[in-house]
Design a protein around this motif. Sequence first.
Motif, PDB file in Angstrom:
ATOM      1  N   UNK A 133       0.826  -1.206   0.000  1.00 34.67           N
ATOM      2  CA  UNK A 133       0.000   0.000   0.000  1.00 34.67           C
ATOM      3  C   UNK A 133       0.862   1.258   0.000  1.00 34.67           C
ATOM      4  N   UNK A 134       2.045   1.186   0.628  1.00 37.65           N
ATOM      5  CA  UNK A 134       2.910   2.362   0.758  1.00 37.65           C
ATOM      6  C   UNK A 134       3.695   2.684  -0.506  1.00 37.65           C
ATOM      7  N   UNK A 135       3.588   1.850  -1.541  1.00 35.64           N
ATOM      8  CA  UNK A 135       4.423   2.026  -2.735  1.00 35.64           C
ATOM      9  C   UNK A 135       4.208   3.385  -3.389  1.00 35.64           C
ATOM     10  N   UNK A 136       2.955   3.784  -3.561  1.00 35.62           N
ATOM     11  CA  UNK A 136       2.672   5.018  -4.290  1.00 35.62           C
ATOM     12  C   UNK A 136       3.256   6.233  -3.574  1.00 35.62           C
ATOM     13  N   UNK A 137       3.124   6.279  -2.253  1.00 38.25           N
ATOM     14  CA  UNK A 137       3.671   7.401  -1.505  1.00 38.25           C
ATOM     15  C   UNK A 137       5.181   7.422  -1.517  1.00 38.25           C
ATOM     16  N   UNK A 138       5.804   6.239  -1.528  1.00 38.67           N
ATOM     17  CA  UNK A 138       7.261   6.176  -1.561  1.00 38.67           C
ATOM     18  C   UNK A 138       7.803   6.695  -2.886  1.00 38.67           C
ATOM     19  N   UNK A 139       7.150   6.320  -3.977  1.00 41.42           N
ATOM     20  CA  UNK A 139       7.592   6.763  -5.307  1.00 41.42           C
ATOM     21  C   UNK A 139       7.132   8.186  -5.618  1.00 41.42           C
ATOM     22  N   UNK A 140       6.205   8.702  -4.832  1.00 40.44           N
ATOM     23  CA  UNK A 140       5.636  10.038  -5.056  1.00 40.44           C
ATOM     24  C   UNK A 140       5.036  10.148  -6.450  1.00 40.44           C
ATOM     25  N   UNK A 210      -1.268  -5.431  -8.202  1.00 41.34           N
ATOM     26  CA  UNK A 210      -2.346  -5.954  -7.360  1.00 41.34           C
ATOM     27  C   UNK A 210      -1.882  -5.903  -5.908  1.00 41.34           C
ATOM     28  N   UNK A 211      -2.827  -5.957  -4.979  1.00 43.12           N
ATOM     29  CA  UNK A 211      -2.483  -5.901  -3.573  1.00 43.12           C
ATOM     30  C   UNK A 211      -1.625  -7.085  -3.134  1.00 43.12           C
ATOM     31  N   UNK A 212      -0.787  -6.847  -2.131  1.00 46.81           N
ATOM     32  CA  UNK A 212       0.128  -7.881  -1.643  1.00 46.81           C
ATOM     33  C   UNK A 212      -0.645  -9.122  -1.196  1.00 46.81           C
ATOM     34  N   UNK A 213      -1.696  -8.928  -0.404  1.00 47.76           N
ATOM     35  CA  UNK A 213      -2.488 -10.069   0.074  1.00 47.76           C
ATOM     36  C   UNK A 213      -3.276 -10.710  -1.054  1.00 47.76           C
ATOM     37  N   UNK A 214      -3.840  -9.884  -1.947  1.00 50.92           N
ATOM     38  CA  UNK A 214      -4.618 -10.429  -3.059  1.00 50.92           C
ATOM     39  C   UNK A 214      -3.741 -11.266  -3.987  1.00 50.92           C
ATOM     40  N   UNK A 215      -2.494 -10.828  -4.203  1.00 50.30           N
ATOM     41  CA  UNK A 215      -1.592 -11.597  -5.064  1.00 50.30           C
ATOM     42  C   UNK A 215      -1.320 -12.973  -4.473  1.00 50.30           C
ATOM     43  N   UNK A 216      -1.160 -13.054  -3.151  1.00 52.71           N
ATOM     44  CA  UNK A 216      -0.945 -14.354  -2.518  1.00 52.71           C
ATOM     45  C   UNK A 216      -2.183 -15.213  -2.527  1.00 52.71           C
TER      46      UNK A 216
END
Length: 401
Positions: A133-140, A210-216
């Motif tokens: 979930x934090x990916x977008x904020x990290x990459x700005x 896709x979401x981390x949990x959804x991918x699993x």
Amino acid sequence: MKNEPVPARLGAGDVLRVGFSGLRARPARVVLSALGIAIGIATMVAVIGISSSGKEDLLRRLDRLGTNLLTAKPGDTLFGSKAELPGTAPEMVRRIGPVTAVGATGAVDATVRRTDRIPEEVTHGIAVQAATIELLGTLEVETARGRWLHAGTARYPGVVLGSEAAERLGLDRVGGQVWIGGPSGGRWFTVLGVLRPAELAPEIDRSALVGWDAAGRYLGFDGHPTTIYERSTDASVGDVRNVLARTVNPEHPEEVEVSRPSDALEARAAADGAFTGLLLGLGAVALLVGGVGVANTMVISVLERRREIGLRRSLGATRGQVRLQFLAESLLLSAFGGAAGVVLGAAVTAGFALWKGWPPVVPGWALGGALAATLAIGTAAGLYPAMRAARLPPTTALAAV
């Protein structure tokens, strides 16, 4: 001896008037000769201006994107196989003091297609990746349409497309569905959003996230990240870089590759600088050709104006004054071409920069250097014809006509 006439001295205004009169008598030849100088100067000014505009745009992009983003990826093991990052690596990186944001992606063995009727081999170069979930904020990075994953949607079959992925799939709206399938089967995923270009992470542009949990849960993702993105304070980037590999994989830090994406932009700026040097060389050649044209024009002018030279010498003009006259004509001719070249080069720079969306920049030293080069070319091109004109004896010059 006291009554011996003394040659009058030519003032600066007299030299300019004499030089202008010589050029006005041959306007077509003057324009064509000045054109060669103008092309050379315009080329050099435009090359420097376009390069400077591109670099200014790059610096502004770096200021906007920041140079404090680091990535950690799995390298190779001692046996040559691909290493694997621990599933706990993102959480471990968050514990580094100066780190302000951490995001991660993990490669998923699956393909994304518009429908399940399209063969699996037709991937359009789009990768399916699990994302935190934090990916977008990290990459700005911002969403162009729709929304990014959150705690609710990350557990269910929803997907966010990178800018290139959406274009290749032909999806221009959210709410539609795409088929994501892998070795364990496939299912429909709802498109939640489309991202804007990620300049520091172009691999995201070509991904379906896709979401981390959804991918699993739906795609058999094993939970091992393949890329970890982290941002820290600007002052601590070097320190974080030194400890990042050991934090990501304490047992085998040598199997972790750490890089800074902004280095690629800076390397591109250096490559652009090398290319600029090549183009400047071509501009110098054009300027040299223009100088040869000016010299040729002045030599022909001397040959055609021998009667004028002889008459001026008979009326009391000294060799120095004749030499100064033709040197002034050469300098004025080159100055006309140089001024036209500076204006043309600046106009080309502004037009190209505006077309590319760059800030137009023409360094002052480039304009000063162009004018200095113009005067140097004019002096070099006019020196020999001026000396040749000054050496003509009055009687020989008058008898030649």
